[in-house]
Design a protein around this motif. Structure first.
Motif, short mmCIF file in Angstrom:
data_model
loop_
_atom_site.label_atom_id
_atom_site.label_comp_id
_atom_site.label_asym_id
_atom_site.label_seq_id
_atom_site.Cartn_x
_atom_site.Cartn_y
_atom_site.Cartn_z
N THR A 55 -19.14 -41.45 -15.18
CA THR A 55 -20.46 -40.93 -15.97
C THR A 55 -21.52 -40.39 -15.43
O THR A 55 -21.27 -39.13 -14.89
CB THR A 55 -21.82 -42.27 -16.08
N GLN A 56 -21.96 -38.95 -17.35
CA GLN A 56 -22.82 -37.96 -16.94
C GLN A 56 -24.13 -37.92 -16.05
O GLN A 56 -24.70 -38.90 -17.32
CB GLN A 56 -22.45 -36.79 -18.29
N PHE A 57 -23.70 -38.08 -15.20
CA PHE A 57 -25.79 -37.81 -14.66
C PHE A 57 -26.43 -36.65 -14.73
O PHE A 57 -25.97 -36.05 -14.61
CB PHE A 57 -24.87 -38.40 -13.21
N THR A 58 -27.99 -37.21 -14.33
CA THR A 58 -28.54 -36.54 -13.98
C THR A 58 -29.31 -37.08 -13.40
O THR A 58 -29.30 -37.96 -12.94
CB THR A 58 -29.74 -36.43 -15.77
N TYR A 59 -30.44 -36.09 -12.69
CA TYR A 59 -31.00 -36.55 -11.31
C TYR A 59 -32.41 -35.80 -11.27
O TYR A 59 -32.94 -36.75 -9.98
CB TYR A 59 -30.69 -34.83 -10.35
#
Length: 702
Positions: free
Chosen positions: A371-375
């Motif tokens: 999955t494309q993750f954000t932080y």
């Protein structure tokens, strides 16, 4: 155990009074617990961004610019007046504008237009503002006072101020919605109007004790402040339900309420303890994260489970004995059906669901890891707040701009100039603010006002501010940061450091990626151990964990298949929270099944188990799902809202698999379970070890 139950029932009034007084004191103490809204402060001290921030704070008065402020319809002189007013505002450490990078004695038309348009275009002036840590709320109000309704403000500090302003009200709003929902669920599922109040009182007292004792931790993160009380309430209500239902059953056999309560406490203690232990071990795994937000959240949640357990086995029995007659007086008819026939309804789904899960689990496991993750805290896009409108206005006028700070050893202006020129060549870097670029390497620092030189030099370090037209995170932003760090290392080696939001989020990415493996393994290993001790079986713990982990994989794969990004903190937390909170459903089901399996064949035992445990699992899952939905719908914080959505969806998936996939697994592996479980004592008809009476086998074959 007899002494314990006798003590609690014999001292019920003092226990109730002392507990309520402690809860009241804890409620007051909770108001004074400092809340940390800066996730980057939880990064390990070894990360480059953390070391850079510590070094910069020690050497310079002002930190990295963390806000952008725009005023409209002003000329240069008016813009300079706004700059001075902003610099004097409460909580503002520094303001950078066009006069810091260009000589305003020269007509604007003769200056570099790319530089001018970063700060001033078409009558709009944009200031880079540094807001002091911990003073974001005061600073935002002061900035609004200066720029008025027509001005705009955005940036990390502004987002923090908005989160701080809304956190308390959002928790209150969440409880205002959740408590009536839970009351409704409990009223429908019990036979007393007042009994649900007893449940909520016991857990409510434990929530107050938990939040109040956070004062001894020094501070808590806004994540723990927002979700811990709601999760604690939703997860631990089961303990109170176990006890009071056992009390009601015992009262049907024992007219003396005190003796009935003692028996109920003894009867339910092991179930409550096992449920609390699995949940607590799941939460405790968060404490092993390098990213210290895990320890912050893990300690708060574990502490909450401990307080809930104590309140249920000490306070609730005492309070119930003091007021149990209210339960008798408020009896109502049963609203829910008995669900005795639900096993027949779900039986046709077992094998198809089992096969479907086996087909899906590997692709879903791979998908959730891809999955494309954000932080960070996420975008304000779509929000109706002033901060969202201001962000859109500034980005529409001046474009996106994210600052980073580079610290290098002081003393070699030639090398500083070379570094600045190299950094300017990096794609997406719009400008580099440094002494050699802004003033000139030929002009000694002693000839200038200290207010100018102090922005660039400390006693030991030189500071460069790099601006990029990217978001604070993402593939492009992280790619730019990597190139900046490479150029710094090429010229300064390990002596150069980079700080800023992008740098912190990049370092967070590196830390939490490794954390995920550690926390998952620890949570699974700890819960497996509890299940092994509970069931004394080599196969049952594996089947139970496989059931819940399959639900987790499916839950976390949804963003990948829908093309959405997923905040990594939410991904980390839900891995352990969903496992620790919903494995109880599998434990309750399996424990009931084992009891029935000792006196009847497998299929009949499964049907009986669904008939007797379905309502309890449904009620528990409904409460946890409601808690998740409330967090999702009421929170403006992207991380908290996402956690709520994941919790609601994950709980429903766990519930569905426990009543379909788990029965299929128990049926398929019945012989293996019997052989690998100590003193299983499963019912055997003739020579069929799987509950295979002839009639049953005939039914199965058909």
């Amino acid at each position: 155990m007899d002494r314990f139950t006798a003590f609690v029932t014999g001292h019920r009034i003092p226990i109730v009074v002392v507990t309520l007084l402690l809860a009241a004191a804890a409620g007051v103490a909770a108001l004074f617990v400092p809340i940390n809204y800066d996730l980057t402060s939880y990064l390990p001290e070894s990360t480059e961004s953390t070391r850079a921030l510590e070094q910069m704070n020690a050497e310079f008065d002002a930190s990295v610019p963390n806000a952008r402020v725009m005023v409209n319809n002003v000329d240069v002189e008016q813009a300079l007046t706004y700059k001075h007013e902003l610099a004097a505002a409460q909580g503002v450490e520094g303001v950078l504008w066009l006069d810091d990078v260009a000589d305003l004695g020269t007509p604007l038309e003769m200056l570099d237009q790319a530089t001018v348009e970063q700060y001033y275009r078409d009558g709009h002036a944009l200031f880079d503002v540094t807001v002091a840590e911990g003073e974001e709320t005061e600073a935002l109000q002061a900035i609004y006072d200066v720029v008025g309704e027509d001005g705009s403000a955005t940036g990390q500090a502004i987002n923090t101020a908005e989160s701080e302003a809304m956190a308390g009200s959002e928790v209150a709003n969440a409880f205002a919605i959740l408590v009536p929902l839970i009351l409704l669920i409990l009223i429908i599922s019990t036979t007393s109007w007042i009994e649900p109040v007893f449940f909520l009182l016991a857990i409510g007292v434990s929530v107050l004790l938990n939040m109040g004792t956070n004062i001894f931790l020094g501070e808590v993160s806004y994540i723990a402040f927002t979700i811990a009380p709601i999760l604690q309430l939703a997860v631990s209500l089961d303990y109170a339900i176990f006890l009071l239902h056992a009390f009601q059953r015992e009262r049907e056999k024992e007219p003396d309420a005190v003796l009935a309560m003692r028996r109920a406490m003894k009867q339910s203690f092991s179930a409550i303890a096992a449920s609390a232990a699995t949940t607590m071990f799941g939460f405790a795994a968060l404490g092993f994260m390098q990213f210290r937000i895990g320890a912050d959240l893990g300690i708060t949640l574990c502490k909450g489970i401990v307080f809930s357990f104590i309140c249920v086995v000490v306070f609730l029995p005492a309070f119930t004995l003091a007021a149990y007659k209210l339960i008798d007086k408020t009896h109502h008819r049963r609203f829910l059906p008995t669900f005795k026939g639900v096993g027949k309804v779900l039986a046709p789904l077992r094998i198809p669901v089992f096969a479907l899960v086996l087909v899906l689990v590997v692709p879903c496991a791979m998908a959730q890891a891809s999955t494309q993750f954000t932080y960070g805290m996420g975008s304000t896009e779509g929000s109706q707040t002033r901060v969202a409108r201001d962000t859109a206005a500034i980005n529409d006028t001046f474009g996106q701009s994210t600052p980073a700070v580079v610290l290098v050893p002081k003393g070699d202006m030639g090398r500083e100039l070379e570094l600045a020129e190299r950094l300017e060549q990096i794609p997406h870097v719009t400008s580099v603010l440094s002494y050699p670029m802004a003033v000139g390497s030929q002009i000694p620092t002693g000839f200038l006002d200290p207010a100018v030189t102090e922005q660039f030099y400390s006693e030991h370090d030189a500071r460069l501010v790099v601006y990029a037209d990217t978001e604070s995170e993402g593939t492009t932003a992280f790619g730019v940061l990597e190139q900046v760090r490479n150029e710094v290392r090429n010229l300064y080696g390990d002596q150069g450091l980079t700080a800023g939001m992008t740098a912190s989020l990049y370092d967070m990415k590196g830390v939490v990626t490794e954390d995920n493996k550690v926390t998952n393994l620890i949570a699974i290993a700890a819960i497996l151990l509890v299940l092994l001790l509970t069931f004394k079986s080599a196969t049952l713990p594996v089947i139970l964990i496989a059931t819940i982990e399959s639900a987790i994989f499916i839950n976390l794969s949804v963003p990948y298949f829908t093309g959405e990004s997923l905040n990594y903190l939410g991904f980390l937390v839900i891995n352990t929270v969903q496992l620790g909170a919903t494995v109880d459903y599998a434990i309750l089901f399996t424990d009931t099944y084992r009891t029935h399996r000792r006196s009847m064949p497998a299929r009949e035992a499964l049907a009986r188990t669904l008939g007797t445990s379905f309502q309890s699992i449904l009620v528990s899952a409904s409460i946890l799902t409601a808690a998740g939905l409330v967090l999702w719908l009421t929170s403006t914080n992207n991380i908290v809202s996402l956690l709520g959505l994941l919790l609601a969806r994950g709980t429903l998936l766990s519930f569905f698999l426990v009543v379909t996939f788990l029965p299929a697994a128990l049926l398929i592996f019945d012989k293996l379970i019997a052989k690998t479980t100590w003193r299983a004592g499963f019912f055997r008809a003739g020579s069929a070890a799987d509950g295979g009476t002839k009639s049953e086998k005939k039914e199965a074959s058909s």
